[in-house]
Every structure is written in C-alpha cells, then in structure tokens.
Write an enzyme that holds these catalytic residues in place. Structure first.
Site, PDB file in Angstrom:
ATOM      1  N   PRO A   2       0.807  -1.207   0.000  1.00  0.00           N
ATOM      2  CG  PRO A   2      -0.688  -1.528   1.723  1.00  0.00           C
ATOM      3  CD  PRO A   2       0.635  -1.988   1.203  1.00  0.00           C
ATOM      4  CD  GLU A   3       4.292   2.249  -3.592  1.00  0.00           C
ATOM      5  OE1 GLU A   3       4.399   3.267  -4.289  1.00  0.00           O
ATOM      6  OE2 GLU A   3       4.893   1.201  -3.836  1.00  0.00           O
TER       7      GLU A   3
END
Length: 277
Positions: A2-3
């Site tokens: 997750p960015e």
DNA sequence: CGATTCCCCTGATAGC
DNA sequence: TGCTATCAGGGGAATC
C-alpha cells in the site's frame, strides 16, 4: 504494497461504509500491532466512539472519532483494513477487530505484522513525530515544481532514494517511484543534484501522473493489497517498469532491467532512462 | 550529510 | 517429498 494510491482507495472505499457508525467493542488478537495502548486500554478508550470521518496523510490512514480521538493506521507492506458484513468470515492474519453497530466489523489484518495502529488525541496529531516529519502531499498544492527543484539541489543522494524518503515527499513507495522515474525517463541512480531543471519539471509531472493513474485504477494489487471491501485494484496491468524485469519497454522495446538501488529493487529501462545525461 | 546494515515477519522460491 | 536457507520489503534505528 500500500502506497499513496492504495491507502487513498482504502480510505474512499471505507468512507461510505463506516462513517457515522459507533464502535461497540474491540478485540486485539495481536497486541504488538497497537503501539499506543495495551489491548485493555485500547478497548476501553474506543468503546462507544463514533467514526466521524476518514483522512489520509502520506501512507497513513486517519480515522477521526468522536471524543476528539484519531486512529492512525499504517499498513506497511501487507496490512489490510477491511469491512465485513455479519455473514463474512474473518480474514487470515486478523490482528484487530473493531465491532461496529449492526453486527458489522472493521478488521485490521497483516500477514507480515509490520503494520501498526496508534490511537491519539486529535489535537496531538500535528505533534506526532511520524506525521510531523512527513514532506508535502504529492497531490497537494505545496508540491510544486519549484519545491521539487529546490529540494533536488540540496541533496546529493540518488534520486530513487529521495523519492522513497517520506520526509521529502509523502506517499511514494517502490512501485510508484519506479513508475515515475520511467515516465520521466530518469535513471534511478542519477543524483538528485544532477538533474536538470527540465528533468525536475518532468519528474514533478510524472509523479502526479502515476499517482493519479494509480488512484483511478483503484490501486496496484501485486501480492496482498485489496481495498476496504476486499477488492483488488487494476493498476498492476498498467505498470511500465515495476516488476517488468525481462520484458520489453513500452517506449522503445529494450529489456527492462532490475537492480538494487537504495536498498530496494529498482526496475528501469536502460535505454530510455539513461544513467548519463 | 549520506550510505549501509540490521530489524521486524512470514510466504514464496530455490537448492539439496 | 520434505527440509533448510535465502529473499522481499516500509521505515526506523544504529553505525560508519
């Protein structure tokens, strides 16, 4: 992993499902995940709190609660925050369960156990070291070409390392850093200082472009990432460099290479992204 | 200041 | 078949 686009997608997907709900109970199955409280204190502090709104800062997801408290959640690599209906089974690696009104649940699950949660008074958010240190939001108005150029001039480090530095700009991770560099045609090992003004402008544009595309495609699902409803994103089909070692570059057909830069795997086209200027 | 390494953790993969 | 060693990776801390 997750960015920014993934966290933003989680936020948007959960927003309409949990906003306004009260937390009736909390079950902490893996205490290390909650940094700020013991399981007992965490549960006592949260019981009865109502979820007012969700926000995001860099890769942090913020859940604002009644009673002027905020949950600060970081998913790190394999963390998930998912909403469950009454009939749904608990996902694997569930570490914290937030029970909501009407038999609904919000579950924090994380295979690698790198993710973490803090519960802090909302007024103290701006003093929280982790958040305080963050650089500007790349999709916000503070992140200008001028800011980028001025920061690049200050730094002797490799551009890839700088893009991953959350104090420089908040929200880029390995995927979107590689994608931005490929789009901007900049080699990951170029020094920040060595970039020209027009390269900096191109990089600025590329960063915004790849992040916006990531959000539009509801995130990149490579290994573990899913949104708040457990759905995968589609951005993995649009990537030009990341995880494309051995495949032809979409611009020029040259084979994409992989090399460790700044301690992270970096994927780039040796032709388009020349290491020389 | 910058570069490197370790750490946290566990599934996937390679080697035997 | 099944064991073991190695690796990946976000980010913080420690070290040089």
């Amino acid at each position: 992993m997750p960015e920014l686009p993934e966290v933003e997608t989680v936020k948007r997907s959960l927003e309409r499902l949990i906003t306004g709900s009260a937390i009736t109970d909390v079950n902490v199955l893996f205490p290390k995940v909650v940094k700020s409280h013991t399981p007992g204190d965490f549960k006592a502090s949260l019981a009865g709190c109502k979820i007012k709104s969700l926000a995001r800062r860099g890769k942090y997801l913020l859940v604002h609660l009644s009673g002027d408290k905020t949950l600060v959640i970081h998913l790190r690599m394999t963390g998930r925050l998912v909403y469950l209906e009454e009939k749904d089974d608990l996902p694997r690696y569930a570490h914290v369960i937030f029970y909501l009104e009407g038999g609904k649940r919000l579950v924090f699950a994380d295979m690698r156990k790198f993710g973490h949660i803090n519960l802090i008074p909302t007024a103290q958010l701006k003093n929280m070291p982790e958040l305080k240190k963050l650089g500007p939001e790349p999709l916000g108005k503070e992140f200008t070409v001028q800011y980028l150029q001025q920061e690049l001039r200050k730094r002797r480090t490799k551009i890839k390392a700088l893009l991953l530095d959350q104090t420089f700009v908040a929200g880029l991770g390995n995927i979107y850093a590689d994608e931005a560099l490929h789009l901007a045609k900049i080699h990951p090992e170029r020094t920040a200082q060595g970039l020209t003004g027009s390269e900096a402008a191109g990089l600025h544009h590329a960063i915004i472009k790849v992040l916006e595309q990531g959000i539009k495609n509801r995130g990149t699902s490579f290994s573990d990432y899913v949104d708040g409803e457990g759905n995968i994103g589609t951005n993995q089909y649009q990537l030009k460099a990341y995880q494309r070692e051995g495949e032809p570059c979409s611009n020029c057909g040259t084979i994409i290479e992989r090399k460790k830069v700044a301690g992270r795997s970096s994927f780039f086209c040796p032709q388009c992204q020349s290491s020389k200027r």
